[in-house]
Design a protein around this motif. Structure first.
Motif, PDB file in Angstrom:
ATOM      1  N   GLU A   1       0.759   4.806  -9.699  1.00  0.00           N
ATOM      2  CA  GLU A   1       1.293   3.492  -9.304  1.00  0.00           C
ATOM      3  C   GLU A   1       2.661   3.389  -9.959  1.00  0.00           C
ATOM      4  OE1 GLU A   1       0.019   1.255  -7.300  1.00  0.00           O
ATOM      5  OE2 GLU A   1      -1.990   2.110  -7.041  1.00  0.00           O
ATOM      6  N   SER A   2       3.697   3.689  -9.209  1.00  0.00           N
ATOM      7  CA  SER A   2       5.029   3.670  -9.817  1.00  0.00           C
ATOM      8  C   SER A   2       5.410   2.238 -10.180  1.00  0.00           C
ATOM      9  CB  SER A   2       6.053   4.288  -8.870  1.00  0.00           C
ATOM     10  OG  SER A   2       6.111   3.543  -7.682  1.00  0.00           O
ATOM     11  N   LYS A   3       6.199   2.115 -11.248  1.00  0.00           N
ATOM     12  CA  LYS A   3       6.500   0.778 -11.779  1.00  0.00           C
ATOM     13  C   LYS A   3       7.693   0.156 -11.064  1.00  0.00           C
ATOM     14  CE  LYS A   3       4.728   1.957 -16.296  1.00  0.00           C
ATOM     15  NZ  LYS A   3       5.050   2.309 -17.674  1.00  0.00           N
ATOM     16  N   ARG A   4       7.803  -1.146 -11.161  1.00  0.00           N
ATOM     17  CA  ARG A   4       8.976  -1.867 -10.672  1.00  0.00           C
ATOM     18  C   ARG A   4       9.373  -2.905 -11.714  1.00  0.00           C
ATOM     19  NH1 ARG A   4       8.182   1.680  -7.599  1.00  0.00           N
ATOM     20  NH2 ARG A   4       8.426   1.717  -5.332  1.00  0.00           N
ATOM     21  N   GLU A   5      10.634  -3.188 -11.747  1.00  0.00           N
ATOM     22  CA  GLU A   5      11.135  -4.223 -12.643  1.00  0.00           C
ATOM     23  C   GLU A   5      10.663  -5.590 -12.150  1.00  0.00           C
ATOM     24  OE1 GLU A   5      12.876  -3.591 -15.466  1.00  0.00           O
ATOM     25  OE2 GLU A   5      12.479  -1.501 -14.914  1.00  0.00           O
TER      26      GLU A   5
ATOM     27  N   ALA B   1       0.826  -1.225   0.000  1.00  0.00           N
ATOM     28  CA  ALA B   1       0.000   0.000   0.000  1.00  0.00           C
ATOM     29  C   ALA B   1       0.853   1.266   0.000  1.00  0.00           C
ATOM     30  CB  ALA B   1      -0.916   0.002   1.222  1.00  0.00           C
ATOM     31  N   ARG B   2       2.062   1.189   0.528  1.00  0.00           N
ATOM     32  CA  ARG B   2       2.870   2.413   0.615  1.00  0.00           C
ATOM     33  C   ARG B   2       3.160   2.971  -0.756  1.00  0.00           C
ATOM     34  NH1 ARG B   2       6.732   4.818  -0.796  1.00  0.00           N
ATOM     35  NH2 ARG B   2       7.309   2.975  -1.997  1.00  0.00           N
ATOM     36  N   LYS B   3       2.961   4.245  -0.880  1.00  0.00           N
ATOM     37  CA  LYS B   3       3.325   4.948  -2.099  1.00  0.00           C
ATOM     38  C   LYS B   3       3.578   6.397  -1.726  1.00  0.00           C
ATOM     39  CE  LYS B   3      -0.592   4.719  -4.601  1.00  0.00           C
ATOM     40  NZ  LYS B   3      -1.504   5.302  -5.629  1.00  0.00           N
ATOM     41  N   SER B   4       4.250   7.114  -2.573  1.00  0.00           N
ATOM     42  CA  SER B   4       4.516   8.523  -2.273  1.00  0.00           C
ATOM     43  C   SER B   4       3.240   9.334  -2.448  1.00  0.00           C
ATOM     44  CB  SER B   4       5.616   9.049  -3.187  1.00  0.00           C
ATOM     45  OG  SER B   4       6.828   8.396  -2.871  1.00  0.00           O
ATOM     46  N   ILE B   5       2.895  10.087  -1.427  1.00  0.00           N
ATOM     47  CA  ILE B   5       1.687  10.917  -1.431  1.00  0.00           C
ATOM     48  C   ILE B   5       2.107  12.368  -1.667  1.00  0.00           C
ATOM     49  CG2 ILE B   5      -0.185  11.764   0.073  1.00  0.00           C
ATOM     50  CD1 ILE B   5      -0.608   8.878  -1.016  1.00  0.00           C
ATOM     51  N   ARG B   6       1.514  12.971  -2.702  1.00  0.00           N
ATOM     52  CA  ARG B   6       1.936  14.335  -3.066  1.00  0.00           C
ATOM     53  C   ARG B   6       0.782  15.330  -3.012  1.00  0.00           C
ATOM     54  NH1 ARG B   6       4.883  10.752  -6.464  1.00  0.00           N
ATOM     55  NH2 ARG B   6       7.145  10.889  -6.138  1.00  0.00           N
ATOM     56  N   GLY B   7      -0.300  14.936  -2.312  1.00  0.00           N
ATOM     57  CA  GLY B   7      -1.426  15.844  -2.085  1.00  0.00           C
ATOM     58  C   GLY B   7      -2.059  15.481  -0.751  1.00  0.00           C
TER      59      GLY B   7
ATOM     60  N   CYS C   1       5.719  11.175   1.867  1.00  0.00           N
ATOM     61  CA  CYS C   1       6.585  11.206   0.682  1.00  0.00           C
ATOM     62  C   CYS C   1       7.992  11.543   1.152  1.00  0.00           C
ATOM     63  CB  CYS C   1       6.112  12.249  -0.330  1.00  0.00           C
ATOM     64  SG  CYS C   1       7.081  12.243  -1.863  1.00  0.00           S
ATOM     65  N   ILE C   2       8.895  10.601   0.978  1.00  0.00           N
ATOM     66  CA  ILE C   2      10.307  10.917   1.252  1.00  0.00           C
ATOM     67  C   ILE C   2      10.680  11.993   0.243  1.00  0.00           C
ATOM     68  CG2 ILE C   2      12.674  10.016   1.275  1.00  0.00           C
ATOM     69  CD1 ILE C   2      11.484   7.233   1.845  1.00  0.00           C
ATOM     70  N   GLU C   3      11.281  13.049   0.703  1.00  0.00           N
ATOM     71  CA  GLU C   3      11.423  14.203  -0.177  1.00  0.00           C
ATOM     72  C   GLU C   3      12.751  14.921   0.008  1.00  0.00           C
ATOM     73  OE1 GLU C   3       9.205  17.691   0.171  1.00  0.00           O
ATOM     74  OE2 GLU C   3       9.318  17.858  -2.001  1.00  0.00           O
ATOM     75  N   ASP C   4      13.661  14.694  -0.923  1.00  0.00           N
ATOM     76  CA  ASP C   4      14.926  15.444  -0.895  1.00  0.00           C
ATOM     77  C   ASP C   4      14.682  16.932  -1.170  1.00  0.00           C
ATOM     78  OD1 ASP C   4      16.423  13.238  -0.370  1.00  0.00           O
ATOM     79  OD2 ASP C   4      17.276  13.025  -2.372  1.00  0.00           O
ATOM     80  N   GLN C   5      13.704  17.185  -2.028  1.00  0.00           N
ATOM     81  CA  GLN C   5      13.515  18.560  -2.502  1.00  0.00           C
ATOM     82  C   GLN C   5      13.252  19.559  -1.368  1.00  0.00           C
ATOM     83  OE1 GLN C   5      10.289  19.060  -5.288  1.00  0.00           O
ATOM     84  NE2 GLN C   5      10.838  21.183  -5.714  1.00  0.00           N
ATOM     85  N   GLY C   6      12.513  19.088  -0.361  1.00  0.00           N
ATOM     86  CA  GLY C   6      12.153  19.980   0.750  1.00  0.00           C
ATOM     87  C   GLY C   6      13.343  20.538   1.512  1.00  0.00           C
TER      88      GLY C   6
HETATM   89  C1  LIG Z   1      15.834   9.418  -1.155  1.00  0.00           C
HETATM   90  C2  LIG Z   1      14.538   9.744  -1.827  1.00  0.00           C
HETATM   91  C3  LIG Z   1      14.299  11.058  -2.202  1.00  0.00           C
HETATM   92  C4  LIG Z   1      13.091  11.398  -2.811  1.00  0.00           C
HETATM   93  N1  LIG Z   1      12.862  12.705  -3.133  1.00  0.00           N
HETATM   94  C5  LIG Z   1      11.706  13.040  -3.755  1.00  0.00           C
HETATM   95  C6  LIG Z   1      11.444  14.398  -4.092  1.00  0.00           C
HETATM   96  O1  LIG Z   1      12.247  15.295  -3.827  1.00  0.00           O
HETATM   97  N2  LIG Z   1      10.276  14.681  -4.704  1.00  0.00           N
HETATM   98  C7  LIG Z   1       9.350  13.711  -4.982  1.00  0.00           C
HETATM   99  O2  LIG Z   1       8.296  14.027  -5.527  1.00  0.00           O
HETATM  100  N3  LIG Z   1       9.550  12.418  -4.656  1.00  0.00           N
HETATM  101  C8  LIG Z   1      10.710  12.064  -4.042  1.00  0.00           C
HETATM  102  N4  LIG Z   1      10.940  10.758  -3.702  1.00  0.00           N
HETATM  103  C9  LIG Z   1       9.912   9.744  -3.955  1.00  0.00           C
HETATM  104  C10 LIG Z   1      10.253   8.880  -5.168  1.00  0.00           C
HETATM  105  O3  LIG Z   1      10.023   9.597  -6.347  1.00  0.00           O
HETATM  106  C11 LIG Z   1       9.357   7.623  -5.107  1.00  0.00           C
HETATM  107  O4  LIG Z   1       9.697   6.872  -3.969  1.00  0.00           O
HETATM  108  C12 LIG Z   1       9.516   6.736  -6.338  1.00  0.00           C
HETATM  109  O5  LIG Z   1       9.066   7.415  -7.482  1.00  0.00           O
HETATM  110  C13 LIG Z   1       8.713   5.440  -6.194  1.00  0.00           C
HETATM  111  O6  LIG Z   1       7.353   5.748  -5.999  1.00  0.00           O
HETATM  112  P1  LIG Z   1       6.551   5.298  -4.708  1.00  0.00           P
HETATM  113  O7  LIG Z   1       7.216   5.892  -3.507  1.00  0.00           O
HETATM  114  O8  LIG Z   1       5.171   5.872  -4.914  1.00  0.00           O
HETATM  115  O9  LIG Z   1       6.559   3.802  -4.664  1.00  0.00           O
HETATM  116  C14 LIG Z   1      12.123  10.398  -3.071  1.00  0.00           C
HETATM  117  C15 LIG Z   1      12.362   9.087  -2.665  1.00  0.00           C
HETATM  118  C16 LIG Z   1      13.555   8.761  -2.046  1.00  0.00           C
HETATM  119  C17 LIG Z   1      13.780   7.333  -1.600  1.00  0.00           C
END
Ligand SMILES: Cc1cc2nc3c(=O)[nH]c(=O)nc-3n(C[C@H](O)[C@H](O)[C@H](O)COP(=O)(O)O)c2cc1C
Length: 222
Positions: free
Chosen positions: A206-210, A9-15, A163-168
Motif C-alpha cells: 500500500e504505497s503512501k501518500r502525503e 483500488a488501483r495499485k501497481s501490480i508486480r506479480g 503497473c505503469i513501467e518505465d523499466q520495461g
Molecule cells: C511514469 C511511471 C513510471 C513507473 N515505472 C515503474 C517501474 O519502472 N517499475 C516499477 O516497479 N514501478 C513503476 N512505476 C510505478 C510506481 O512505482 C507506483 O505508481 C508508485 O510507487 C505508487 O504506487 P501505486 O501505483 O501502487 O499507487 C511507475 C509509475 C509511473 C507513473
C-alpha cells in the motif's frame, strides 16, 4: 465499478497469473480509455499491445541486454531524486523489498528483482505507449500520463491489474525490433497488464501518500 472505488483500488501490480488476456478485452479497455483528455484533443498516443511470442522476445531481449552489461536508458530522462522526493523513493523501496523479503545487502535477490522488472513483472501482456517525434516532448508526456492512468483504472473493471513501467522500455531498440515501432516514434513508457496473483507479496504493498493538508494551498475560501 464505482469511480471512487476504482481510484482507491488501483495499485501497481508486480506479480501476475500466467493466464492470457483476451485481445477483445484489451481492445475494449483501450477504446474506453482513449476518452482520456489531451491538449487540444491532439491524442498524441501511439499504442502497441504485445503478448505471446512477441512479448517473450522483448522480455528475453531485455534480459540479454542486462546480462551483457548494457546500461538501460530511461525513456524519460530525469536527474536523481533529492530531499523529500528521494525520501519517498527510498520508502517505497523499503516497503517493496520488505514484502519480498529482499535484504539490503542481498545482491543476488536484488538483481533477480531488477530482472523481473525487465520481464514486465512476468505479465502476460504489455501496452507500449509512444509518441511521434514531431511532437513537443513535455506536452505529449502529460497526455500520455492521462491515458496511462485511465487505462489502469479501466482495467480494474475487467479484474485486471496493471503497473505503469518505465523499466520495461529502457532498452527501446529491443522493443522496436520485436514490436516494430519505428524510429519516428519516441517510446515513452509501458504498462504491464494481466490478472493479479493475489498471493504475490509485492501486491500487498500500500504505497503512501502525503496528507491533503501537506499538498494543497487554499486561498479565498474565508
Ligand atoms: C511514469 C511511471 C513510471 C513507473 N515505472 C515503474 C517501474 O519502472 N517499475 C516499477 O516497479 N514501478 C513503476 N512505476 C510505478 C510506481 O512505482 C507506483 O505508481 C508508485 O510507487 C505508487 O504506487 P501505486 O501505483 O501502487 O499507487 C511507475 C509509475 C509511473 C507513473
Amino acid at each position: 465499478m464505482d469511480i471512487l472505488e476504482a481510484i482507491r483500488a488501483r495499485k501497481s501490480i508486480r506479480g501476475y497469473k500466467p493466464d492470457p488476456v483476451p485481445r477483445g478485452i484489451l481492445r475494449e479497455i483501450i477504446n474506453i480509455a482513449s476518452r482520456a483528455p489531451s491538449a487540444m484533443n491532439t491524442q498524441p498516443w501511439e499504442i502497441t499491445v504485445v503478448t505471446g511470442k512477441v512479448l517473450d522476445n522483448i522480455k528475453q531481449g531485455n534480459i540479454d541486454m542486462v546480462s551483457s552489461g548494457t546500461t538501460p536508458e530511461p525513456a524519460v530522462r530525469s536527474k536523481p531524486f533529492e530531499d523529500k522526493y528521494r525520501q519517498r523513493q527510498v520508502e517505497l523501496a523499503i516497503q517493496l523489498f520488505g514484502l519480498m523479503g529482499i535484504a539490503r545487502e542481498d545482491r543476488v535477490k536484488r538483481a533477480e528483482w531488477w530482472q523481473k522488472g525487465f520481464r514486465f513483472f512476468d505479465a502476460p501482456a504489455a501496452i507500449i505507449l509512444s509518441v511521434d517525434r514531431s511532437l513537443e516532448e513535455a506536452r505529449s508526456q502529460f497526455d500520455i500520463g492521462t491515458l496511462a492512468q485511465t487505462i489502469c483504472l479501466t482495467a480494474l473493471n475487467y479484474d485486471l491489474g496493471t503497473c505503469i513501467e518505465d523499466q520495461g522500455v529502457t532498452f527501446p531498440e529491443i522493443v522496436r525490433r520485436f514490436a516494430h515501432i519505428p524510429e519516428s516514434q519516441r517510446i515513452v513508457t509501458s504498462i504491464a497488464i494481466g490478472y493479479p496473483n493475489r498471493d504475490f507479496p509485492a501486491n500487498r504493498l500500500e504505497s503512501k501518500r502525503e496528507p491533503v493538508d501537506e499538498i494543497v494551498t487554499w486561498y479565498g475560501f474565508d
